[in-house]
Design a protein around this motif. Sequence first.
Motif: not given
Length: 357
Positions: A172-201
């Motif tokens: 899963i990747s959830l990327k935004s140009t906004d750092i705060w939005m990106t972090i919040k999105a990954y944190k929310l998703m971490a509670n929903k699914r345990d698939y690996p995260f591809h991360i980046g801004i």
Amino acid sequence: MHRRQSTKVYFGDFAVGGNSEISIQSMTNTKTADIKKTVSQIHKLEEAGCELIRVAVPDMTSAKIISELKEKISIPLIADIHFNYKLALESIKQGVDGLRLNPGNIGSRDRVEKVVKKAKKFKIPIRVGVNSGSIEKRLLNKYGHPTAEAMVESALDQIKILEENNFFDIVISLKSTDIWMTIKAYKLMANKRDYPFHIGITEAGTPKKGIVKSAVGIGSLLTAGLGDTIRISLTSDPVTEVEAAWNILESLDLRQRGVKIISCPTCGRTNIDLEKLVKKVEKRLKNCKLPITVAVMGCEVNGPGEAKEADIGIAGGKNKGIIFKKGKKVKTVNEDKLLDELMNEINKLRSDYDENE
Ligand code: SF4
């Protein structure tokens, strides 16, 4: 650091997620169908430490040359597909190692299912990649504008299509140009699914600001234990992305590729040309693969302490410096001999290391 426990997927033999090391990936910016240029860029990226490479597949010509690309490179190849499911099917047929897909823009469910079935048959993982800039109209209407919640909902809608087809090799990747939005999105998703995260801004900009922005965003996620593979998105040569990614992982002691150099910022106490010395040390050690720490320090205040803690180090004095190795003082040498003597000592370490290998 407590790392989020994700599932593990394989791109060829290369594992992402679970207990595997956090990997570094990038994307070519050549025309994919220009095999010569694409392969040449991938080779440069491999040399820089890129471990997975993604290419845009905007047309059938690009899809059909995937097997040829794969023959000429040695890292897993991921096809980036939008809009046309036939490009995904052809990429799989050509032996691609992974797909980046946005099921939301592939069209009918029937088409997505065709891709998912084929990916399952060939054991090809699919990254569901949501970007804040491409959230569906329905969700934009619901949330008013791109938000972390909208990104997560968009990703979950797409993930569910895969899951309903018994497909679980998902990244899963959830990327935004906004750092705060990106972090919040990954944190929310971490509670929903345990698939690996591809991360980046995403779309972080040119290297000067983009590397800082990526380091802050990716660094924040990593320190929260989130992230299994990283891609830095810069408007630049992708080799710069890979170098920056390594620097981020090394700065958090999550990976080490070659020598780690510590140097002080210099101040009124510095009595040697430290900046020049560090640049030369960096240049000489650029291709050194020894996993050691080298400290290059300006004076006796923090110098001996850092130099002793490192595998090898210099503490500068007045036109001279002391060389420390494995915590012990080795010798005092004049400034003009410091670089060569340091290299001599590193070469001795190299032979010790080779003997112990
Ligand atoms: Fe200044 Fe010495 Fe600290 Fe370097 S190590 S910044 S020279 S006090």
